[in-house]
Write an enzyme that holds these catalytic residues in place. Sequence first.
Site, PDB file in Angstrom:
ATOM      1  N   LEU A 125      -3.041  25.006  -9.180  1.00  0.00           N
ATOM      2  CA  LEU A 125      -2.285  26.266  -9.179  1.00  0.00           C
ATOM      3  C   LEU A 125      -1.212  26.285 -10.267  1.00  0.00           C
ATOM      4  CD1 LEU A 125      -1.688  28.991  -7.931  1.00  0.00           C
ATOM      5  CD2 LEU A 125      -0.300  27.859  -6.192  1.00  0.00           C
ATOM      6  N   ALA A 126      -0.455  25.187 -10.396  1.00  0.00           N
ATOM      7  CA  ALA A 126       0.634  25.171 -11.382  1.00  0.00           C
ATOM      8  C   ALA A 126       0.085  25.318 -12.793  1.00  0.00           C
ATOM      9  CB  ALA A 126       1.441  23.882 -11.247  1.00  0.00           C
ATOM     10  N   SER A 162      -5.418  19.698  -5.304  1.00  0.00           N
ATOM     11  CA  SER A 162      -4.904  19.912  -3.939  1.00  0.00           C
ATOM     12  C   SER A 162      -4.803  21.400  -3.639  1.00  0.00           C
ATOM     13  CB  SER A 162      -3.499  19.317  -3.786  1.00  0.00           C
ATOM     14  OG  SER A 162      -3.533  17.935  -3.846  1.00  0.00           O
ATOM     15  N   TRP A 171      -7.190  23.047  -1.507  1.00  0.00           N
ATOM     16  CA  TRP A 171      -7.291  22.602  -0.107  1.00  0.00           C
ATOM     17  C   TRP A 171      -6.140  23.082   0.766  1.00  0.00           C
ATOM     18  CZ3 TRP A 171      -8.676  16.741  -1.104  1.00  0.00           C
ATOM     19  CH2 TRP A 171      -9.909  16.688  -1.761  1.00  0.00           C
ATOM     20  N   ALA A 172      -5.170  23.756   0.166  1.00  0.00           N
ATOM     21  CA  ALA A 172      -4.013  24.188   0.961  1.00  0.00           C
ATOM     22  C   ALA A 172      -4.499  25.073   2.103  1.00  0.00           C
ATOM     23  CB  ALA A 172      -3.022  24.926   0.076  1.00  0.00           C
ATOM     24  N   GLU A 217       5.862  28.757  10.574  1.00  0.00           N
ATOM     25  CA  GLU A 217       5.528  27.331  10.552  1.00  0.00           C
ATOM     26  C   GLU A 217       6.757  26.522  10.907  1.00  0.00           C
ATOM     27  OE1 GLU A 217       2.648  25.115   7.738  1.00  0.00           O
ATOM     28  OE2 GLU A 217       3.513  26.756   6.605  1.00  0.00           O
ATOM     29  N   HIS A 234       1.626  13.158   6.062  1.00  0.00           N
ATOM     30  CA  HIS A 234       1.206  14.146   7.061  1.00  0.00           C
ATOM     31  C   HIS A 234       0.804  13.375   8.318  1.00  0.00           C
ATOM     32  CE1 HIS A 234      -0.696  17.469   9.066  1.00  0.00           C
ATOM     33  NE2 HIS A 234      -0.224  18.272   8.136  1.00  0.00           N
ATOM     34  N   ARG A 266       8.175  16.745  10.763  1.00  0.00           N
ATOM     35  CA  ARG A 266       6.965  16.073  10.287  1.00  0.00           C
ATOM     36  C   ARG A 266       7.156  14.562  10.146  1.00  0.00           C
ATOM     37  NH1 ARG A 266       3.733  18.608   5.165  1.00  0.00           N
ATOM     38  NH2 ARG A 266       2.891  20.032   6.717  1.00  0.00           N
ATOM     39  N   HIS A 306       0.677  12.676   1.658  1.00  0.00           N
ATOM     40  CA  HIS A 306       0.281  14.078   1.587  1.00  0.00           C
ATOM     41  C   HIS A 306       0.971  14.829   0.452  1.00  0.00           C
ATOM     42  CE1 HIS A 306      -1.150  17.887   3.061  1.00  0.00           C
ATOM     43  NE2 HIS A 306       0.049  18.335   3.318  1.00  0.00           N
ATOM     44  N   GLU A 334       3.449  19.903  -8.261  1.00  0.00           N
ATOM     45  CA  GLU A 334       3.840  18.725  -7.473  1.00  0.00           C
ATOM     46  C   GLU A 334       4.305  17.552  -8.330  1.00  0.00           C
ATOM     47  OE1 GLU A 334       1.186  17.985  -4.204  1.00  0.00           O
ATOM     48  OE2 GLU A 334       2.006  15.971  -3.897  1.00  0.00           O
ATOM     49  N   ARG A 359       9.908  18.039   2.047  1.00  0.00           N
ATOM     50  CA  ARG A 359       9.489  19.395   1.675  1.00  0.00           C
ATOM     51  C   ARG A 359       9.326  20.269   2.915  1.00  0.00           C
ATOM     52  NH1 ARG A 359       3.629  21.468   1.088  1.00  0.00           N
ATOM     53  NH2 ARG A 359       3.404  19.780   2.583  1.00  0.00           N
ATOM     54  N   LEU A 412       3.228  25.529  -2.808  1.00  0.00           N
ATOM     55  CA  LEU A 412       2.468  26.523  -3.579  1.00  0.00           C
ATOM     56  C   LEU A 412       3.449  27.483  -4.247  1.00  0.00           C
ATOM     57  CD1 LEU A 412      -0.556  27.428  -1.243  1.00  0.00           C
ATOM     58  CD2 LEU A 412      -0.481  25.783  -3.109  1.00  0.00           C
TER      59      LEU A 412
HETATM   60  C1  LIG Z   1      -4.989  19.147   2.321  1.00  0.00           C
HETATM   61  C2  LIG Z   1      -3.747  19.775   1.765  1.00  0.00           C
HETATM   62  C3  LIG Z   1      -3.214  20.914   2.357  1.00  0.00           C
HETATM   63  C4  LIG Z   1      -2.056  21.513   1.837  1.00  0.00           C
HETATM   64  N1  LIG Z   1      -1.578  22.673   2.383  1.00  0.00           N
HETATM   65  C5  LIG Z   1      -0.533  23.308   1.782  1.00  0.00           C
HETATM   66  C6  LIG Z   1      -0.096  24.597   2.223  1.00  0.00           C
HETATM   67  O1  LIG Z   1      -0.670  25.171   3.128  1.00  0.00           O
HETATM   68  N2  LIG Z   1       0.951  25.179   1.579  1.00  0.00           N
HETATM   69  C7  LIG Z   1       1.605  24.582   0.543  1.00  0.00           C
HETATM   70  O2  LIG Z   1       2.554  25.151  -0.003  1.00  0.00           O
HETATM   71  N3  LIG Z   1       1.200  23.364   0.092  1.00  0.00           N
HETATM   72  C8  LIG Z   1       0.151  22.735   0.675  1.00  0.00           C
HETATM   73  N4  LIG Z   1      -0.260  21.512   0.201  1.00  0.00           N
HETATM   74  C9  LIG Z   1       0.381  20.972  -1.001  1.00  0.00           C
HETATM   75  C10 LIG Z   1      -0.095  21.791  -2.220  1.00  0.00           C
HETATM   76  O3  LIG Z   1      -1.474  22.048  -2.101  1.00  0.00           O
HETATM   77  C11 LIG Z   1       0.158  21.064  -3.531  1.00  0.00           C
HETATM   78  O4  LIG Z   1       1.450  20.565  -3.583  1.00  0.00           O
HETATM   79  C12 LIG Z   1      -0.048  22.016  -4.701  1.00  0.00           C
HETATM   80  O5  LIG Z   1      -1.312  22.633  -4.595  1.00  0.00           O
HETATM   81  C13 LIG Z   1       0.057  21.271  -6.003  1.00  0.00           C
HETATM   82  O6  LIG Z   1      -0.391  22.100  -7.038  1.00  0.00           O
HETATM   83  P1  LIG Z   1      -0.491  21.475  -8.489  1.00  0.00           P
HETATM   84  O7  LIG Z   1      -1.070  22.530  -9.361  1.00  0.00           O
HETATM   85  O8  LIG Z   1       0.785  20.862  -8.846  1.00  0.00           O
HETATM   86  O9  LIG Z   1      -1.531  20.264  -8.304  1.00  0.00           O
HETATM   87  P2  LIG Z   1      -3.093  20.281  -8.002  1.00  0.00           P
HETATM   88  O10 LIG Z   1      -3.520  21.542  -7.373  1.00  0.00           O
HETATM   89  O11 LIG Z   1      -3.421  19.020  -7.289  1.00  0.00           O
HETATM   90  O12 LIG Z   1      -3.737  20.238  -9.451  1.00  0.00           O
HETATM   91  C14 LIG Z   1      -3.597  19.100 -10.266  1.00  0.00           C
HETATM   92  C15 LIG Z   1      -4.585  19.195 -11.403  1.00  0.00           C
HETATM   93  O13 LIG Z   1      -4.355  18.136 -12.327  1.00  0.00           O
HETATM   94  C16 LIG Z   1      -5.584  17.476 -12.617  1.00  0.00           C
HETATM   95  N5  LIG Z   1      -5.244  16.109 -13.031  1.00  0.00           N
HETATM   96  C17 LIG Z   1      -4.668  15.116 -12.321  1.00  0.00           C
HETATM   97  N6  LIG Z   1      -4.481  14.041 -13.100  1.00  0.00           N
HETATM   98  C18 LIG Z   1      -4.940  14.367 -14.326  1.00  0.00           C
HETATM   99  C19 LIG Z   1      -5.024  13.680 -15.572  1.00  0.00           C
HETATM  100  N7  LIG Z   1      -4.567  12.418 -15.734  1.00  0.00           N
HETATM  101  N8  LIG Z   1      -5.567  14.333 -16.633  1.00  0.00           N
HETATM  102  C20 LIG Z   1      -6.035  15.618 -16.517  1.00  0.00           C
HETATM  103  N9  LIG Z   1      -5.981  16.302 -15.375  1.00  0.00           N
HETATM  104  C21 LIG Z   1      -5.424  15.686 -14.293  1.00  0.00           C
HETATM  105  C22 LIG Z   1      -6.382  17.606 -11.339  1.00  0.00           C
HETATM  106  O14 LIG Z   1      -7.753  17.400 -11.548  1.00  0.00           O
HETATM  107  C23 LIG Z   1      -6.039  19.053 -10.983  1.00  0.00           C
HETATM  108  O15 LIG Z   1      -6.807  19.943 -11.761  1.00  0.00           O
HETATM  109  C24 LIG Z   1      -1.411  20.914   0.732  1.00  0.00           C
HETATM  110  C25 LIG Z   1      -1.936  19.759   0.149  1.00  0.00           C
HETATM  111  C26 LIG Z   1      -3.103  19.191   0.646  1.00  0.00           C
HETATM  112  C27 LIG Z   1      -3.660  17.961  -0.006  1.00  0.00           C
END
Ligand SMILES: Cc1cc2nc3c(=O)[nH]c(=O)nc-3n(C[C@H](O)[C@H](O)[C@H](O)COP(=O)(O)OP(=O)(O)OC[C@H]3O[C@@H](n4cnc5c(N)ncnc54)[C@H](O)[C@@H]3O)c2cc1C
Length: 549
Positions: free
Chosen positions: A26-27, A53, A56-57, A125, A244, A290, A348, A372, A383, A389
């Site tokens: 997402l970020a 991740s 999977w949220a 929540e 978690h 939590r 988590h 993250e 958190r 998100l």
């Molecule tokens: C099962 C689960 C349920 C959750 N539920 C919630 C929720 O309901 N609400 C909420 O706010 N948060 C929730 N969270 C937390 C939230 O999903 C994450 O904190 C958030 O999605 C992080 O987004 P991000 O874009 O930073 O990372 P991510 O979505 O994890 O994306 C990271 C990206 O970086 C890539 N990457 C990693 N390392 C490298 C590398 N060395 N080189 C190139 N690419 C790389 C990965 O492949 C991926 O594309 C949940 C987390 C999990 C695991």
Amino acid sequence: MNQIPVSSPRLARSATSDVIVVGAGLAGLFTALKLAPHPVTVVSAARFGEGASSLWAQAGIAAALAEGDSPEAHAADTITAGAGIVDEKIALLLAREARERVEDLLRYGVPFDKDLEGRLTFSREAAHGKSRILHVKGDTAGRAIMHALMAAVRATPSITVLEGLAARDLALSDGRVAGLEVAPTDDATLARLILPASAVVLATGGAGQIYAITTNPREARGEGIAIAARAGAVIADAEFVQFHPTAINIGRDPAPLATEALRGEGATLINSRGERFMRAVHEDAELGPRDVVARAVYREVASGRGAFLDCRSLGDELALHFPTVYAACRSAGIDPAEDPIPVAPAAHYHMGGILTDAQGRSTVDGLWACGEVASTGAHGANRLASNSLLEAVVFGARVANDIAASLLTPLAARAEQESPAVGSGHDERLEQVVRRTMSAEVGVIRDETSLTKALGTILSLEPEAKGDQRLANMLTTAKLIAAAAFARKESRGAHFRSDYPVPDEHLAQRSFLTLNMANEIARVALEAPSRETRVRPRVVAMRGAALNA
Ligand SMILES: Cc1cc2nc3c(=O)[nH]c(=O)nc-3n(C[C@H](O)[C@H](O)[C@H](O)COP(=O)(O)OP(=O)(O)OC[C@H]3O[C@@H](n4cnc5c(N)ncnc54)[C@H](O)[C@@H]3O)c2cc1C
């Protein structure tokens, strides 16, 4: 969008733009979209639409938009959850910008649940004082948000996605980012390559995979933290890892999640004797904080009594309202309407990460971070659920704005050399040693002995990681977390030290650590564990901007 698989790395190199975003969660995607029409290259370790991740949220995204709610109330809940070390200005900024960012998501086509009159609906929540979680069809918010953004990215010609390519290191020139070193994610025998860039955004997600039991995808190895730390970036609050309490314990890696909302709906926690052990631990029993629930579940599992989530009272409602959880149980032969679900705490969410200011800038010139992997100060020691998100989109937009503004002035020269380095292959066995060590010694409950042991193991493995940059990165992030946990001699939020079980008011501050400081802490810990090695929070100069302004 141009989509380039890693089978053509040279083409990949020629296709890169000045700005590289690492990570397609997402970020990363939000940042890239917000930078359009400026050309952006997104590097993704996994295939587009996998390994994040964000997909999977389950619960959703927090936003104080309901009648009777306010950003100030949301910020106050965030500050309370963070156990005394949240940066209050950042928490308020996060809550205030939720409206605009949710409007963006709606424009991208995210089908948030609405009532019959077309108004957004909100659920409540744990630790949120109001109903403020936007969701999509029960527990599928992450997937729906990501699918909408992926469609938007596909329709944006200025974005190039390089799939199957993992970032391993930064190329620096005069202390400033000049490029990104990458290697095919699964083929450590190919030569590594430097993609020239003047601005790099690390959006690599969490670090759960440096633990043996985690809910995070395989790609969440915390590599972004190691890459930034090696370049000299300050890492903040590394010791705070949220576990978690109810990952479904069916021997699967990553462990599927049984969302907290199940307990909100009446599911209880029992051990193999059928005892509701949370009653004796917290007045809110299963709905306690939590970290408290995670420690209680950990103790039951460690004692051999086991821990189970009893959803039998939910009957058929579970399949209807929690399809993801239901499917995970059924795939392991568990019928949650008949059988309690075995659970265990799992790494988590990482509150710590690359220290960033309000614009998402790290302490290294040319390096931004969001999502993250960053530590903005919004989460403190714990958190608040569904804030991550929100943080990903709020800071993704801020990073894009800041880079767009800096693009108005000429950017630094880009690195043109090709890295001579050749990977020597990845040692899966050593990776598992790191993960088991982190779970056993730097997990839900830590103490000086366990942390010293972990640091010893990490240091002893470092020479074996030569030429295996993926393992080296995991070890570096593990070391930063263990060193910060060693230095924080108190318990606060998600960081619980059995030898210092209560919070110390004098330590109610964020921690800031460089790799050199972590090495020093490890050295002192191994030489004389009881010597004073408290991480002293420091004010870090941020290129003309006050820290967290
Ligand atoms: C099962 C689960 C349920 C959750 N539920 C919630 C929720 O309901 N609400 C909420 O706010 N948060 C929730 N969270 C937390 C939230 O999903 C994450 O904190 C958030 O999605 C992080 O987004 P991000 O874009 O930073 O990372 P991510 O979505 O994890 O994306 C990271 C990206 O970086 C890539 N990457 C990693 N390392 C490298 C590398 N060395 N080189 C190139 N690419 C790389 C990965 O492949 C991926 O594309 C949940 C987390 C999990 C695991």
